[in-house]
Design a protein around this motif. Structure first.
Motif, PDB file in Angstrom:
ATOM      1  N   ARG A   1       3.122 -14.835  95.713  1.00 44.12           N
ATOM      2  CA  ARG A   1       4.435 -14.336  95.535  1.00 44.12           C
ATOM      3  C   ARG A   1       4.867 -13.550  96.718  1.00 44.12           C
ATOM      4  NH1 ARG A   1       3.799 -16.798  91.612  1.00 44.12           N
ATOM      5  NH2 ARG A   1       3.711 -16.287  89.559  1.00 44.12           N
ATOM      6  N   GLN A   2       6.230 -13.696  96.548  1.00 46.20           N
ATOM      7  CA  GLN A   2       6.981 -13.168  97.920  1.00 46.20           C
ATOM      8  C   GLN A   2       8.380 -12.666  97.244  1.00 46.20           C
ATOM      9  OE1 GLN A   2       7.100 -16.166 101.146  1.00 46.20           O
ATOM     10  NE2 GLN A   2       9.119 -15.307 101.666  1.00 46.20           N
ATOM     11  N   LEU A   3       8.571 -11.502  98.238  1.00 46.69           N
ATOM     12  CA  LEU A   3       9.850 -10.641  97.755  1.00 46.69           C
ATOM     13  C   LEU A   3      11.117 -11.631  98.477  1.00 46.69           C
ATOM     14  CD1 LEU A   3      11.075  -8.163  96.185  1.00 46.69           C
ATOM     15  CD2 LEU A   3      10.864  -7.136  98.394  1.00 46.69           C
TER      16      LEU A   3
ATOM     17  N   PRO B   1       2.499  -9.728  89.829  1.00 42.87           N
ATOM     18  CA  PRO B   1       3.417 -10.890  90.188  1.00 42.87           C
ATOM     19  C   PRO B   1       5.013 -10.377  90.089  1.00 42.87           C
ATOM     20  CG  PRO B   1       1.669 -11.735  88.984  1.00 42.87           C
ATOM     21  CD  PRO B   1       1.527 -10.243  88.933  1.00 42.87           C
ATOM     22  N   PRO B   2       5.283  -9.893  88.811  1.00 42.68           N
ATOM     23  CA  PRO B   2       6.808  -9.158  88.889  1.00 42.68           C
ATOM     24  C   PRO B   2       7.111  -8.263  89.702  1.00 42.68           C
ATOM     25  CG  PRO B   2       5.495  -9.269  86.604  1.00 42.68           C
ATOM     26  CD  PRO B   2       4.685  -9.341  87.669  1.00 42.68           C
ATOM     27  N   PHE B   3       6.314  -7.951  90.518  1.00 40.18           N
ATOM     28  CA  PHE B   3       6.694  -6.773  91.536  1.00 40.18           C
ATOM     29  C   PHE B   3       7.636  -7.489  92.752  1.00 40.18           C
ATOM     30  CE2 PHE B   3       6.518  -3.117  93.411  1.00 40.18           C
ATOM     31  CZ  PHE B   3       6.117  -2.801  94.917  1.00 40.18           C
ATOM     32  N   PHE B   4       7.379  -8.956  92.827  1.00 39.98           N
ATOM     33  CA  PHE B   4       8.029  -9.547  93.718  1.00 39.98           C
ATOM     34  C   PHE B   4       9.446 -10.071  93.277  1.00 39.98           C
ATOM     35  CE2 PHE B   4       4.621  -9.058  97.177  1.00 39.98           C
ATOM     36  CZ  PHE B   4       3.881  -8.895  96.402  1.00 39.98           C
ATOM     37  N   THR B   5       9.894  -9.972  92.142  1.00 39.53           N
ATOM     38  CA  THR B   5      11.112 -10.392  91.551  1.00 39.53           C
ATOM     39  C   THR B   5      11.762  -9.158  91.180  1.00 39.53           C
ATOM     40  OG1 THR B   5       9.775 -12.156  90.116  1.00 39.53           O
ATOM     41  CG2 THR B   5      12.159 -11.576  89.343  1.00 39.53           C
TER      42      THR B   5
END
Lengths: 252, 172
Positions: free
Chosen positions: B63-65, B12-16
């Protein structure tokens, strides 16, 4: 009239003191000699024992560990031996030195992703995979790995071992391969985050009874250390730890 | 063959966009690689930024960038010369999982192998014809093809020709 102590008397006193000291030293020397002999005997017996049970030690991690503990209890540390005790015994380049080098390789390969913090479980999994096909592949245990890492620590390599639970055998041990101590507060947070690979301030407050400020500070330090990532799209901010993230651990 | 997503894609944090700059660097680098690998796998030559692609979002983990994040990723790609904007509006870009130079060389080697020098091919033949079906450059976007041929022209290995309203190229 009493005679005051003359130079003669003082001199005599000194000679007697010397004699006593000499005797004490002599006694000490004797005792030490006896001890040294005993140690030699122990060492020889140990080496004989090791030779005899060579295969067992080579193949069986539990037996190997017990052997180590026996050595430790009589004050003999085969790991410190300059003769390459383990290499002679197991017939491979220094067994623990080899593991240590492989540990460094795995940590270097994974530190990009996990910030230099890896679980003992994942480390062992990757070590076994790397060693797999080698002819002298033996079962390596968590204990073997920890001993190898402790050897690294003696060399001052910046490795540290963090236990999340009290038992040494447990797989809840983390290896930090980047210098920079994780303190007790950091460890508390890691313990909580381990199960799901993430945690929140609410959870930390609840389980550790810390206040908001302390929670945030410790989390910020873990972020600063590259060990934690932030997820801003969850209902409350979530803090994730790649070191515990299963899909990453199971990959390659 | 199914595209194999990197571990980050399910994280999940990959998109923040990460606050720690070192971590952010790793993150953007992982995104850069993902974009290139994804485009290579799906033979995407032109990327449309507006379109919501499975690339910058993961519905499974919801999740979305962000657009800021996407912008940063594209910046990195541009710095690496792996994308080139189609125009000033920056709505679309060419994706160079192979550079025009590399495409040019690939096509030229094919031409040599087939003994097709000194003959003229149409652009269509080069990218859509049956003969090239199994070649890597099959389906190559026309604009990129042109850039590729231009690099060959620069080294006198080809010449782009217009004949009877079609575009073609002669190789030397």
């Amino acid at each position: 009239m009493r005679k005051r102590p003359g130079i003669g008397a003082i001199h005599k006193q000194r000679v007697e003191q010397e004699r006593f000291r000499g005797k004490a030293t002599e006694l000490q020397d004797n005792v030490f000699e006896q001890m040294a002999n005993q140690m030699e005997k122990f060492r020889t017996n140990l080496e004989n024992f090791a030779s005899k049970h060579r295969n067992e030690i080579k193949k069986n991690p539990t037996f190997r560990k017990q052997f180590q503990e026996m050595c430790a209890s009589i004050g003999v540390d085969p790991l410190a031996s300059s003769k390459g005790f383990w290499s002679e015994l197991l017939g491979v380049g220094d067994f623990y030195y080899e593991i240590a080098v492989q540990v460094i390789e795995v940590c270097m390969a994974t530190s990009q992703r996990n910030g230099g913090l890896i679980t003992l479980g994942e480390l062992r999994q990757k070590l076994i995979k790397a060693r797999g096909k080698a002819q002298h592949h033996q079962n390596i245990s968590n204990d073997d790995i920890i001993r190898a890492i402790k050897k690294l620590k003696v060399l001052g390599s910046g490795f540290s071992i963090i236990s999340l639970k009290d038992t040494q055998d447990s797989s809840d041990v983390l290896i930090r391969s980047i210098p920079g101590e994780l303190n007790a507060d950091h460890t508390e947070v890691l313990k909580i985050a381990e199960a799901q690979a993430f945690t929140t301030i609410e959870t930390l407050k609840c389980k550790l009874k810390w206040d908001d400020v302390r929670c945030q500070q410790i989390l910020n330090e873990l972020i600063r250390d590259g060990v934690a990532w932030v997820d801003g799209q969850s209902t409350t901010k979530t803090y994730w730890f790649p070191s515990f993230f299963k899909p990453l651990i199971n990959e390659g | 063959m199914e595209f194999s997503w990197p571990w980050e894609y399910d994280f999940p944090p990959f998109f923040t966009l990460q606050p720690n700059l070192d971590t952010q660097k790793k993150q953007l680098e992982a995104w850069r690689k993902l974009v290139i690998d994804y485009c290579r796998h799906n033979k995407i030559f032109v990327l449309d930024v507006q379109e919501s692609m499975p690339l910058f979002q993961n519905k499974t983990i919801d999740r979305q960038l962000s657009s800021e994040g996407i912008k940063r990723v594209l910046e990195i790609l541009q710095e690496n010369q792996q994308i080139e904007w189609c125009d000033k509006s920056k709505k679309q870009c060419f994706v160079y999982w192979k550079t025009p130079q590399e495409w040019g060389n690939l096509i030229y080697r094919y031409i040599i192998d087939k003994g097709m020098t000194n003959t003229v091919c149409t652009f269509y033949e080069l990218t859509e014809g049956d003969d090239v079906k199994n070649e890597e450059f099959a389906g190559l976007d026309k604009s990129i093809l042109l850039k590729a041929l231009e690099t060959l022209e620069a080294s006198n290995k080809a010449e782009v020709i217009m004949f009877g309203g079609s575009e073609g190229v002669k190789f030397f």
